[in-house]
Design an enzyme around this catalytic site. Structure first.
Site, PDB file in Angstrom:
ATOM      1  N   PRO A 110       0.819  -1.216   0.000  1.00 20.30           N
ATOM      2  CA  PRO A 110       0.000   0.000   0.000  1.00 20.30           C
ATOM      3  C   PRO A 110       0.856   1.272   0.000  1.00 20.30           C
ATOM      4  O   PRO A 110       0.358   2.350  -0.307  1.00 20.30           O
ATOM      5  CB  PRO A 110      -0.824  -0.116   1.295  1.00 20.30           C
ATOM      6  CG  PRO A 110      -0.163  -1.165   2.109  1.00 20.30           C
ATOM      7  CD  PRO A 110       0.626  -2.037   1.197  1.00 20.30           C
ATOM      8  N   GLU A 139       3.491  -6.778   8.191  1.00 17.92           N
ATOM      9  CA  GLU A 139       3.789  -5.354   7.975  1.00 17.92           C
ATOM     10  C   GLU A 139       4.681  -5.117   6.755  1.00 17.92           C
ATOM     11  O   GLU A 139       5.116  -4.002   6.516  1.00 17.92           O
ATOM     12  CB  GLU A 139       4.464  -4.761   9.220  1.00 17.92           C
ATOM     13  CG  GLU A 139       3.598  -4.796  10.473  1.00 17.92           C
ATOM     14  CD  GLU A 139       2.316  -3.973  10.331  1.00 17.92           C
ATOM     15  OE1 GLU A 139       2.404  -2.812   9.928  1.00 17.92           O
ATOM     16  OE2 GLU A 139       1.239  -4.539  10.605  1.00 17.92           O
ATOM     17  N   ARG A 176      -3.724  -9.115 -20.395  1.00 19.15           N
ATOM     18  CA  ARG A 176      -4.655  -8.802 -21.487  1.00 19.15           C
ATOM     19  C   ARG A 176      -4.043  -7.844 -22.509  1.00 19.15           C
ATOM     20  O   ARG A 176      -4.592  -7.671 -23.601  1.00 19.15           O
ATOM     21  CB  ARG A 176      -5.996  -8.280 -20.958  1.00 19.15           C
ATOM     22  CG  ARG A 176      -5.928  -6.990 -20.227  1.00 19.15           C
ATOM     23  CD  ARG A 176      -7.267  -6.663 -19.586  1.00 19.15           C
ATOM     24  NE  ARG A 176      -8.289  -6.205 -20.536  1.00 19.15           N
ATOM     25  CZ  ARG A 176      -8.314  -4.998 -21.087  1.00 19.15           C
ATOM     26  NH1 ARG A 176      -7.358  -4.114 -20.820  1.00 19.15           N
ATOM     27  NH2 ARG A 176      -9.276  -4.655 -21.910  1.00 19.15           N
ATOM     28  N   ASP A 226     -10.377   1.279 -24.028  1.00 18.18           N
ATOM     29  CA  ASP A 226     -10.468   1.059 -22.586  1.00 18.18           C
ATOM     30  C   ASP A 226     -10.497   2.386 -21.846  1.00 18.18           C
ATOM     31  O   ASP A 226      -9.815   3.327 -22.232  1.00 18.18           O
ATOM     32  CB  ASP A 226      -9.217   0.339 -22.043  1.00 18.18           C
ATOM     33  CG  ASP A 226      -9.176  -1.125 -22.394  1.00 18.18           C
ATOM     34  OD1 ASP A 226     -10.191  -1.640 -22.884  1.00 18.18           O
ATOM     35  OD2 ASP A 226      -8.120  -1.737 -22.171  1.00 18.18           O
TER      36      ASP A 226
END
Ligand code: ADE
Length: 250
Positions: free
Chosen positions: A92, A119, A161, A176
């Protein structure tokens, strides 16, 4: 393209056998190898984590299992002819994973993923491998998952993809949402298929008109409308030159 994933939950990566990625593997377009990090632990409890230096909550993934695992994966890859590896570290705290980054990664021949639990991984692991290869620390969004495995599935699908021959219709990623080009920075508008009436609901008449100019204009208006509603930040980041007079009338 070769993909290696080192994880303490190999079974979490089972979806890589399904659908688009699964088919790309079956066709030999993707060579995916999933490794159990605990294979590189040598104590009775197969320990991969320890308490953080400096104190604080949670546990940190240890250097040795990761170092030994990555050395083995790299040696094996080079031996089988793979070249130019890049390390992908889901976290993150990483840079946002975007379509632009998906395109960049899809152009690399070999990606090695190190999804972490707890962590995160001892910093020295990333610092060590960064001396030998590009290291991409990536976040798939502003929320905290229990581990990086789901992020590996996300990144893998977005990258796979884009590989030549993986999507049936090469045109289908041109429009897209987030694709560079005509609709730059706009979300895709709504789509419809048969039947023409469902539960009393018609499809927009313009789509039946056969008038390509009008259909393009309608699609663009819908894209603008949806982007303004759901992602005003994308409109603000657009080059003003990307909008024509009709856009501004919206
Ligand atoms: N690991 C935990 N949360 C994550 C996130 N948002 N993106 C990537 N990896 C993660």
């Amino acid at each position: 393209m070769r993909l290696d994933v080192v994880t303490i939950f190999p079974e979490y990566l089972e979806p890589l056998n399904v659908s688009l990625v699964g088919k790309a593997r079956a066709r030999g377009q993707l060579d995916v190898r999933v490794h159990d990090l605990r294979a590189w632990t040598f104590d009775r409890h197969n320990t991969v984590d320890d308490t953080p230096y400096g104190g604080g909550p949670g546990m940190v993934m240890k250097t040795d299992p990761w170092g030994d695992a990555l050395d083995t994966v790299l040696a094996d890859g080079y031996e089988t002819g793979a070249r130019a590896p890049a390390l992908i570290v889901p976290t993150p705290s990483g840079r946002p994973f975007t379509q632009e980054l998906a395109v960049e990664l899809s152009e690399r021949p070999w990606l090695i993923f190190t999804p972490a639990r707890y962590e995160g991984i001892d910093r020295r692991v990333m610092d060590e491998y960064a001396t030998r290869m590009p290291v991409y620390e990536v976040s798939i969004g502003d929320y905290v998952l229990a581990g990086g495995e789901a992020a590996v599935l996300v990144v893998t699908e977005a990258v796979a993809r884009l590989l030549p021959g993986v999507l049936g219709n090469a045109e289908s990623h041109r429009d897209d949402s987030f694709a560079p080009g005509a609709m730059a920075n706009l979300l895709e508008g709504p789509v419809y298929t048969k039947p023409p009436v469902w539960r009393g609901r018609d499809i927009p008449e313009v789509l039946l008109s056969g008038h390509h100019g009008k259909i393009s204009r309608w699609r663009r208006d819908e894209a603008l409308r949806r982007t303004t509603l759901n992602r005003p930040d994308l409109i603000e980041r657009c080059d003003p030159k990307a909008f024509d007079k009709k856009d501004r009338e919206m």
